[in-house]
Write an enzyme that holds these catalytic residues in place. Structure first.
Site, PDB file in Angstrom:
ATOM      1  CG  LEU A   1      44.990  25.464  88.879  1.00 27.93           C
ATOM      2  CD1 LEU A   1      44.666  26.699  89.701  1.00 27.93           C
ATOM      3  CD2 LEU A   1      44.350  24.226  89.501  1.00 27.93           C
TER       4      LEU A   1
ATOM      5  CB  ALA B   1      38.413  24.289  85.737  1.00 22.73           C
TER       6      ALA B   1
ATOM      7  NE  ARG C   1      39.416  36.972  79.353  1.00 21.91           N
ATOM      8  CZ  ARG C   1      40.358  37.174  80.279  1.00 21.91           C
ATOM      9  NH1 ARG C   1      41.042  38.304  80.293  1.00 21.91           N
ATOM     10  NH2 ARG C   1      40.607  36.265  81.187  1.00 21.91           N
TER      11      ARG C   1
ATOM     12  CB  THR D   1      43.373  30.044  91.136  1.00 19.73           C
ATOM     13  OG1 THR D   1      43.423  31.224  91.949  1.00 19.73           O
ATOM     14  CG2 THR D   1      43.385  30.467  89.683  1.00 19.73           C
TER      15      THR D   1
ATOM     16  CD  GLU E   1      45.539  37.850  92.093  1.00 16.58           C
ATOM     17  OE1 GLU E   1      45.284  38.126  90.913  1.00 16.58           O
ATOM     18  OE2 GLU E   1      46.530  37.178  92.433  1.00 16.58           O
TER      19      GLU E   1
ATOM     20  NE  ARG F   1      48.282  14.867  46.038  1.00 17.05           N
ATOM     21  CZ  ARG F   1      47.478  14.208  45.193  1.00 17.05           C
ATOM     22  NH1 ARG F   1      47.816  14.088  43.917  1.00 17.05           N
ATOM     23  NH2 ARG F   1      46.362  13.675  45.624  1.00 17.05           N
TER      24      ARG F   1
ATOM     25  CE1 TYR G   1      50.170  12.279  40.751  1.00 19.11           C
ATOM     26  CE2 TYR G   1      48.910  11.231  38.982  1.00 19.11           C
ATOM     27  CZ  TYR G   1      49.137  11.455  40.337  1.00 19.11           C
ATOM     28  OH  TYR G   1      48.328  10.859  41.274  1.00 19.11           O
TER      29      TYR G   1
ATOM     30  CB  ALA H   1      58.392  11.206  21.985  1.00 18.27           C
TER      31      ALA H   1
END
Ligand code: UD1
Ligand code: CA
Length: 502
Positions: free
Chosen positions: A35, A37, A42, A118, A197, A373, A406, A463
């Site tokens: 269930l 639906a 909230r 329900t 309930e 990455r 990099y 270098a």
């Protein structure tokens, strides 16, 4: 008081058919109805409540995964009769496109056009259940907003239902703070009388501590006519829970299974979402610990449900492992490391680093403070030190890349050395270009490789070289722009003294 209904003919026939006992059943077939639906107002969100992630998986995904796991639970496997499980049926109302897009053919769908409770929601699934082949004898009902319920307990509810040949079997829990859960009312003999309930409960009933967890098995042929005649409550809703009192008043068997309170948590708002996240996190960490993973500080370790970790791996504090990540055996991961959607081989060490959408083969060491990455692939035995970054690059086995460097859009051979401060200049402002570095090449400190460019096998750069043209194998280049100064025979190492290798 709930109206009582005579037992239906179907159910009596069904009982006759099966009264030789559980062991004579050839096959039990069940359908599961979820269930989902309710409007979920909230949550105060544009996103459907069912799609809010919990430990990286949408709420409904947890419930579906649990349902899909029932057939492989220890209880089911130990049971030597055939049980046929259908794909779950999800009852949807609000924002259903978001949900059907996310789960597609993983489940079947039914629509409850008005949210009338329900009981009404289960009836919305009748046509879909009755179209199943083979036709299920049993309907298992769960709620889409209770993601912590475990497959094992669902299996136990089903098996108890089969064994007792009950009209209704449901899951209960003992609560210290029963709050808004339906209360389980029993008679003096301990037989279930009703689920009450909170809105309808007397003060005496409110003091009951056994609560309804929201998981039920129903005999299908009994269920539909009773649901069709279910009286509406004063709140305007049709309560599924009223079926328990109806079955009891018809003298039919109502069975219960008692589970743990923490599986019963329902998610109505984001505070409950965070509480569930905490419990689920703990459960995931415990699963890994029982499987042989050391988690030094569970309080600061976050691992999503989808992550797999090999034996004798140690996870250090402050580590976050997310997505479809796999980590091999005998690794040391952390502290303060995030890994998302990555494959890490055996015996790797990753310290204070970030990895996403990448592969680290066995025996790679990385960090502290480095970053792989998307598309980074570090082959076996690569050593990536501090402040290094790789993106969309393959770094060949046993290569070194120790400090401040990099590599982007690069492929290197094996045994390459990328010395301190070397980078690929792979972006010309408009397009990305590739760099290729041959086996055994030595990229000296502070080299800039202006892509597209190829460095031959065993070539050296001095270098500070700025390499704008391809470098042939066994050639030493220096300067800005770099130019060859000598050819190197394999047995003659250069003496430029520009490497900063540890
Ligand atoms: C329900 C039970 C309560 C139990 C608790 C456990 C009823 C009447 N009460 O209360 O006894 O202790 O769950 O968590 O069942 N839904 C629909 N359509 C509707 C109404 C609800 O699909 O018209 C779905 C909701 O999306 C939700 C589930 O049913 O996933 C439960 O509904 P909810 O309103 O949250 O019931 P509770 O008040 O929590
Ligand atoms: Ca609820």
């Amino acid at each position: 008081m709930v109206a009582s209904f005579p037992p239906t003919r179907h159910f009596l026939n069904y009982r006759k058919k099966t009264e030789k006992g559980f062991n004579n059943w050839l096959m039990n077939t069940y359908a599961t109805v979820v269930l989902a639906a309710g409007k979920g107002t909230r949550m105060r969100s544009k996103l459907s409540k069912l799609l809010h992630p919990l430990a990286g998986i949408p709420l409904l995904g947890h419930v579906l995964k649990t349902i899909e796991t029932i057939p492989s639970t220890p209880s089911f496997l130990a049971h030597n009769h055939d049980i046929y499980a259908h794909r779950p049926i999800v009852v949807l109302g609000h924002a259903s496109e978001q949900v059907t897009e996310a789960f597609a053919s993983r489940c079947l769908y039914a629509t409850q056009y008005e949210q009338l409770g329900t009981g009404h929601a289960v009836l919305a699934a009748q046509a879909v259940v009755d179209a199943l082949d083979p036709l299920p004898e049993t309907v298992l009902v769960c709620y889409g907003d209770t993601p912590l319920v475990r497959a094992e307990i669902l299996a136990q509810v089903l098996l108890e239902h089969f064994r007792q040949q009950a009209a209704v079997t449901f899951l209960t829990a003992q609560a210290t703070l029963p709050s808004d859960f339906g209360r389980v009312a029993r008679d003096r003999q301990g037989n279930v009388r009703a689920i009450v309930e909170v809105k309808k409960a007397t003060p005496e009933e409110l003091s009951l501590t056994e609560v309804n967890s929201g998981v039920y098995c129903f005999d299908r042929s009994w269920l539909w006519p009773v649901l069709q005649d279910l009286p509406r409550n004063t709140t305007g809703e049709y309560y599924l829970t009223d079926l328990v009192a109806i079955a009891a008043s018809q003298g039919l068997k109502v069975a219960t299974v008692q589970g743990m309170m923490d599986e019963t948590i329902g998610i109505n708002d984001r505070v409950q979402l965070a509480a569930a996240e905490k419990l689920l996190r703990q459960r995931i960490l415990e699963r890994h610990m029982y499987a042989g993973v050391t988690i030094v500080d569970p309080a600061t370790t976050y691992i999503e449900d989808s992550v797999q970790i090999g034996m004798d791996t140690v996870i250090l504090p402050g580590t976050m492992l997310t997505g479809e990540t796999t980590i091999g055996a005998e690794c040391r991961i952390g502290p303060a490391t995030t890994i998302h959607q990555a494959h890490i081989g055996d015996r790797c060490v990753v310290r204070n680093s970030a990895i996403e959408d990448s592969v680290l083969e066995d025996e790679v060491s990385m960090g502290p403070f480095s970053h792989c990455r998307a598309g980074a692939h570090l082959a076996r035995g690569v050593r990536m030190g501090n402040f290094a970054e790789a993106k969309n690059s393959y770094i060949g086995a046993e290569s070194d890349m120790h400090h401040f460097s990099y590599l982007g859009d690069t492929t290197t051979g094996e045994h390459v050395n990328i010395a301190a401060g070397s980078i690929t200049s792979n972006f010309d402002g408009k397009r990305k270009h590739r760099t290729t570095i041959g086996t055994g090449a030595f990229i000296g400190c502070d080299t800039t490789l202006i892509a597209p460019v190829t460095i031959g096998d065993h070539a050296y750069t001095g270098a500070g070289a700025v390499v704008t043209k391809d470098v042939p194998p066994y050639t030493l280049v220096v300067g800005v722009p770099a130019h060859p100064i000598r050819s190197l025979r394999p047995e003659e190492p250069p003496s430029t003294g520009n490497g900063a290798k540890e």
